[in-house]
Design an enzyme around this catalytic site. Structure first.
Site, mmCIF file in Angstrom:
data_model
loop_
_atom_site.group_PDB
_atom_site.id
_atom_site.type_symbol
_atom_site.label_atom_id
_atom_site.label_comp_id
_atom_site.label_asym_id
_atom_site.label_seq_id
_atom_site.Cartn_x
_atom_site.Cartn_y
_atom_site.Cartn_z
ATOM 1 C CB SER A 54 -9.246 95.308 -45.978
ATOM 2 O OG SER A 54 -8.735 94.513 -47.019
ATOM 3 C CG HIS A 63 -6.376 91.962 -51.633
ATOM 4 N ND1 HIS A 63 -7.216 92.944 -51.153
ATOM 5 C CD2 HIS A 63 -5.902 91.311 -50.548
ATOM 6 C CE1 HIS A 63 -7.250 92.869 -49.836
ATOM 7 N NE2 HIS A 63 -6.466 91.907 -49.436
ATOM 8 C CD GLN A 102 -5.303 86.174 -39.898
ATOM 9 O OE1 GLN A 102 -5.256 85.127 -40.534
ATOM 10 N NE2 GLN A 102 -4.842 87.313 -40.402
ATOM 11 C CB VAL A 150 -0.594 98.286 -54.467
ATOM 12 C CG1 VAL A 150 -1.415 99.238 -55.312
ATOM 13 C CG2 VAL A 150 -0.067 97.134 -55.310
HETATM 14 P P1 AMP Z 1 -5.245 90.485 -46.290
HETATM 15 O O1 AMP Z 1 -6.507 90.289 -47.054
HETATM 16 O O2 AMP Z 1 -5.123 91.822 -45.632
HETATM 17 O O3 AMP Z 1 -4.915 89.332 -45.372
HETATM 18 O O4 AMP Z 1 -4.087 90.485 -47.377
HETATM 19 C C1 AMP Z 1 -3.939 89.418 -48.276
HETATM 20 C C2 AMP Z 1 -2.623 89.575 -49.009
HETATM 21 O O5 AMP Z 1 -2.626 90.810 -49.722
HETATM 22 C C3 AMP Z 1 -1.409 89.626 -48.054
HETATM 23 O O6 AMP Z 1 -0.351 88.864 -48.610
HETATM 24 C C4 AMP Z 1 -1.087 91.088 -48.001
HETATM 25 O O7 AMP Z 1 0.270 91.366 -47.722
HETATM 26 C C5 AMP Z 1 -1.445 91.520 -49.415
HETATM 27 N N1 AMP Z 1 -1.688 92.974 -49.450
HETATM 28 C C6 AMP Z 1 -2.547 93.683 -48.675
HETATM 29 N N2 AMP Z 1 -2.446 95.005 -48.943
HETATM 30 C C7 AMP Z 1 -1.499 95.122 -49.919
HETATM 31 C C8 AMP Z 1 -0.922 96.230 -50.620
HETATM 32 N N3 AMP Z 1 -1.291 97.485 -50.391
HETATM 33 N N4 AMP Z 1 0.011 95.970 -51.542
HETATM 34 C C9 AMP Z 1 0.421 94.691 -51.799
HETATM 35 N N5 AMP Z 1 -0.064 93.610 -51.165
HETATM 36 C C10 AMP Z 1 -1.022 93.816 -50.242
#
Ligand code: AMP
Length: 286
Positions: free
Chosen positions: A192, A36, A60, A182
Site C-alpha cells: 500500500s 491482499h 501499531q 505477490v
Molecule cells: P497490510 O494491509 O499492509 O497490513 O497487509 C495485510 C496483509 O496482507 C498482511 O498479512 C500482509 O503481509 C499481506 N500483504 C501485503 N502485501 C502483500 C504482498 N505483496 N503479497 C502478499 N501478501 C501481502
C-alpha cells in the site's frame, strides 16, 4: 456486507456457527491490492465464509510514522471484496476497537507483547512498540471473529513469525496460513505504501528485490557465508537508497546465521524517497 460494529460481526458469525460453517479472517489495513487479494482468494478456497478486516490500527504506528497519511480507500476496498465474494468487510472505528475516548497507550490498555528476542531485530528495532500494536489488534480481531483460519502474507515475514508465536504461546485455536509474496512484473513487492513513490522512486525501489534475488542466486551458486552474501548488495545501492537493514536469518526462528542454508531467509528494509519499503526471499526454495 460492510459492518462497522463488533456486535454486528458477532451476530453474523453466530449464525454461521449454528450452520457449522468454517470461517476465515484476512486482517488488513485496507488500500487493498493484488497482494491482499491473494490472501482473500486463499481464504475463499479454504473456508465457507470469509471476513476481511479493514482497519488502520493506530497503536501499531510510532509517533513519527505515516498513520495520518496512510491511504484509506474503503469504498474501493468494499467493491474489490464484493467481487471476490467476501462475506463481511469489518471496518471499525478506533473508538469501536479500543473504546470511546480511550487513551491509546500501554499505561491504559492491555497489550500483547511478543518476546524481546522476536521484536528486538529487523523491523522491530526501528519501530519500537510496532509488534505490540500488531499482536494486540490481531488478538482482538481473533476474539471478535473467532475464525478457524487466519491468512497473513510472507511480505511481512517478521510479523507472521510473531503471530504464529503468539498463537502457540497463548493457545489461540486458530490455524495461521502464510501466503507467498505477490510482486509486480518488475519484481517490486506490492505494498500500500508504493503509492507514495514517484515514477523514479518506483525504479529505485526495484533495487530491493534485485538485491534479494541476487543474494539467492549467489547462494544457489555455492556462496554460503552470510557476510559475503550481504556484501553483494553494495553493487546495487546508490545515494537514492537509505538502507535500514539487510539480514539473513532462520526463516522460522529469526535466529542469526553465519552460513546460509535452505532454511534461511534474506530480508531487507530500505527507504526510497523517504518511504520505508520491506521485502524478503527464501533462499532454499525455487
Ligand atoms: P497490510 O494491509 O499492509 O497490513 O497487509 C495485510 C496483509 O496482507 C498482511 O498479512 C500482509 O503481509 C499481506 N500483504 C501485503 N502485501 C502483500 C504482498 N505483496 N503479497 C502478499 N501478501 C501481502
Amino acid at each position: 456486507m460492510l459492518l462497522h460494529t463488533i456486535k454486528e460481526v458477532r451476530e453474523q458469525i453466530h449464525k454461521w456457527r449454528k450452520d457449522e460453517l468454517t470461517v476465515g479472517l484476512v486482517p488488513t489495513m485496507g488500500a487493498l491490492h493484488a497482494g491482499h487479494m491473494s490472501l482473500i482468494k486463499k481464504a475463499k478456497e479454504t473456508c465457507d465464509r470469509v471476513v476481511v478486516s479493514d482497519f488502520v490500527n493506530p497503536i501499531q504506528f510510532g509517533p513519527s510514522e505515516d498513520f495520518d497519511k496512510y491511504p484509506r480507500t474503503l469504498d474501493e476496498d468494499v467493491k474489490l471484496c464484493e467481487k471476490e465474494g467476501v462475506d463481511i468487510v469489518f471496518a471499525p472505528s478506533a473508538n469501536e476497537m479500543y473504546g470511546e475516548g480511550q487513551k491509546l497507550s500501554n499505561d491504559n490498555l492491555t497489550y500483547v507483547c511478543p518476546p524481546f528476542f522476536y521484536v528486538n531485530t529487523l523491523c522491530g528495532k526501528s519501530r519500537t512498540g510496532h509488534f505490540d500494536g500488531v499482536c494486540t489488534v490481531v488478538l482482538k480481531l481473533f476474539n471478535i471473529v473467532q475464525p478457524d483460519f487466519a491468512f497473513f502474507g510472507q511480505k511481512d515475514a517478521q510479523q507472521v513469525i510473531i503471530i504464529k508465536k503468539m498463537v502457540r504461546d497463548l493457545n489461540v485455536p486458530i490455524t495461521i496460513v502464510q501466503c507467498p509474496i505477490v510482486r509486480e512484473e518488475s519484481g517490486l513487492a506490492l505494498s500500500s505504501r508504493n503509492q507514495y513513490l514517484t515514477e523514479n522512486g518506483r525504479q529505485d525501489a526495484l533495487v530491493l528485490s534485485k538485491i534479494l534475488h541476487n543474494i539467492k542466486s549467489c547462494y544457489k551458486r555455492g556462496i554460503t557465508e552470510v557476510n559475503a552474501l550481504k556484501e553483494t548488495a553494495y553493487n546495487f545501492l546508490t545515494n537514492k537508497h537509505d538502507l535500514e537493514y539487510l539480514e539473513i536469518v532462520d526463516k522460522n526462528t529469526l535466529e542469526d546465521k553465519i552460513k546460509a542454508d535452505n532454511e534461511s531467509i534474506a530480508l531487507i528494509a530500505c527507504r526510497v524517497e523517504g518511504v520505508r519499503l520491506i521485502d524478503n526471499i527464501y533462499l532454499g526454495e525455487e
